[in-house]
Motif scaffolding. Sequence first.
Motif, mmCIF file in Angstrom:
data_model
loop_
_atom_site.group_PDB
_atom_site.id
_atom_site.type_symbol
_atom_site.label_atom_id
_atom_site.label_comp_id
_atom_site.label_asym_id
_atom_site.label_seq_id
_atom_site.Cartn_x
_atom_site.Cartn_y
_atom_site.Cartn_z
ATOM 1 N N LYS A 6 9.024 -17.837 26.070
ATOM 2 C CA LYS A 6 8.705 -18.095 27.367
ATOM 3 C C LYS A 6 8.247 -16.734 28.127
ATOM 4 O O LYS A 6 7.343 -16.864 28.844
ATOM 5 C CB LYS A 6 9.661 -18.831 28.376
ATOM 6 C CG LYS A 6 9.785 -20.110 27.650
ATOM 7 C CD LYS A 6 10.680 -21.035 28.630
ATOM 8 C CE LYS A 6 11.248 -22.410 28.404
ATOM 9 N NZ LYS A 6 12.144 -22.872 29.187
ATOM 10 N N ILE A 7 8.655 -15.585 27.652
ATOM 11 C CA ILE A 7 8.589 -14.401 28.472
ATOM 12 C C ILE A 7 8.093 -13.540 27.280
ATOM 13 O O ILE A 7 8.541 -13.718 26.253
ATOM 14 C CB ILE A 7 9.434 -13.968 29.536
ATOM 15 C CG1 ILE A 7 10.725 -13.816 28.637
ATOM 16 C CG2 ILE A 7 9.721 -14.694 30.439
ATOM 17 C CD1 ILE A 7 12.096 -13.012 29.404
ATOM 18 N N SER A 8 7.677 -12.219 27.669
ATOM 19 C CA SER A 8 7.337 -11.292 26.632
ATOM 20 C C SER A 8 8.435 -10.173 26.839
ATOM 21 O O SER A 8 9.329 -10.442 27.767
ATOM 22 C CB SER A 8 5.942 -10.476 27.005
ATOM 23 O OG SER A 8 6.157 -9.963 28.340
ATOM 24 N N SER A 63 11.748 -21.485 37.885
ATOM 25 C CA SER A 63 12.496 -21.997 36.751
ATOM 26 C C SER A 63 12.339 -21.488 35.236
ATOM 27 O O SER A 63 13.025 -21.960 34.548
ATOM 28 C CB SER A 63 12.299 -23.537 36.821
ATOM 29 O OG SER A 63 10.840 -23.967 36.538
ATOM 30 N N ASP A 64 11.108 -20.982 35.274
ATOM 31 C CA ASP A 64 10.807 -20.607 33.838
ATOM 32 C C ASP A 64 11.044 -18.949 33.759
ATOM 33 O O ASP A 64 10.759 -18.456 32.742
ATOM 34 C CB ASP A 64 9.389 -20.757 33.361
ATOM 35 C CG ASP A 64 9.146 -22.072 33.306
ATOM 36 O OD1 ASP A 64 9.900 -23.006 32.722
ATOM 37 O OD2 ASP A 64 8.148 -22.788 33.514
ATOM 38 N N SER A 65 11.610 -18.379 34.885
ATOM 39 C CA SER A 65 12.141 -17.190 34.721
ATOM 40 C C SER A 65 10.732 -16.078 34.706
ATOM 41 O O SER A 65 10.938 -15.028 34.044
ATOM 42 C CB SER A 65 13.158 -16.719 33.698
ATOM 43 O OG SER A 65 14.168 -17.071 33.899
ATOM 44 N N LYS A 66 9.521 -16.572 35.271
ATOM 45 C CA LYS A 66 8.530 -15.862 35.308
ATOM 46 C C LYS A 66 8.190 -14.943 36.625
ATOM 47 O O LYS A 66 8.561 -15.787 37.840
ATOM 48 C CB LYS A 66 7.464 -16.551 34.965
ATOM 49 C CG LYS A 66 7.043 -17.140 33.525
ATOM 50 C CD LYS A 66 6.004 -18.022 33.033
ATOM 51 C CE LYS A 66 6.199 -18.318 31.995
ATOM 52 N NZ LYS A 66 4.764 -19.372 31.509
ATOM 53 N N GLU A 113 7.111 -5.689 30.138
ATOM 54 C CA GLU A 113 7.220 -5.805 31.626
ATOM 55 C C GLU A 113 8.342 -5.130 32.243
ATOM 56 O O GLU A 113 9.642 -5.142 31.579
ATOM 57 C CB GLU A 113 7.467 -7.181 32.171
ATOM 58 C CG GLU A 113 5.987 -8.021 31.966
ATOM 59 C CD GLU A 113 6.070 -9.156 32.971
ATOM 60 O OE1 GLU A 113 6.844 -9.537 33.692
ATOM 61 O OE2 GLU A 113 4.874 -9.701 32.874
ATOM 62 N N VAL A 114 8.486 -4.339 33.194
ATOM 63 C CA VAL A 114 9.254 -3.337 33.603
ATOM 64 C C VAL A 114 9.681 -3.809 35.215
ATOM 65 O O VAL A 114 8.972 -3.840 35.987
ATOM 66 C CB VAL A 114 8.848 -1.868 33.838
ATOM 67 C CG1 VAL A 114 10.208 -1.145 34.209
ATOM 68 C CG2 VAL A 114 8.724 -1.354 32.197
#
Length: 243
Positions: free
Chosen positions: A42-44, A238-241, A15-16
């Motif tokens: 939680k993220i890629s 809150s999950d930085s998505k 993800e950019v």
Amino acid sequence: MLGICFRMRIPRKLEVWRLGTVSYLEALKLQEKLASDRKTSKISDTLLSLQHPPTYTLGKRRTDHNLLVPESELKNMGAELHYTQRGGDITFHGPHQAILYPILSLREIGLGARKYVENLESTMIELAALYGVKAHGLRKLETGVWVGERKIGAIGVRISSGITSHGLAFNIDPDLRYYKHIVPCGIYDKEVTSLRRETDMVLPDEEVIQEQLVSCFARLFGYSDIIWRNGSSIVIDSDSKPT
């Protein structure tokens, strides 16, 4: 009958986030949150592409002697000074400089710290080559990318539990006078340069050059699936998505 086993290569996603111009502290807080979320999956893998207002940063070695003017004078110039936990010495970030902050799991992509830094160098070398500029890295203990004896790209990374943060800064056309107030990267006898100074080609918009830098990064690190997010559309929950 002999069976043939084909090894399927799983596409790797990156993800950019195009963030435009972001204050150094805001970018630092975002990196810290994303690195924490990457650590817990939680993220890629995520790449921040941005620029900063005029900012000087010192690495964890705290080499204050390489700042050549009082901090009060920096404030008069409209520049900030920040201390960080990255590697490397003092450097400058500012307008017309392409910055990439990778938040990656080195364990998942199978890279050690040295190879990771070499890939960052190769990313900037490939970008320079697009404009007919022959750059090189791996100058003994001096990280970064050089055109002859002139430095065009700086690297300062942090790796915690296999997760990267901080990253690289490539000089497109920054005001090089800012470098006169420091000993860039602690190297006294070398100049700093920019893509504008080193190429005879007409440069496109800086957004194009930053996207080219991202493309070089993605290819060298083996990402086949790139998801672009624009800063104006990114809302951090809150999950930085990004949403």
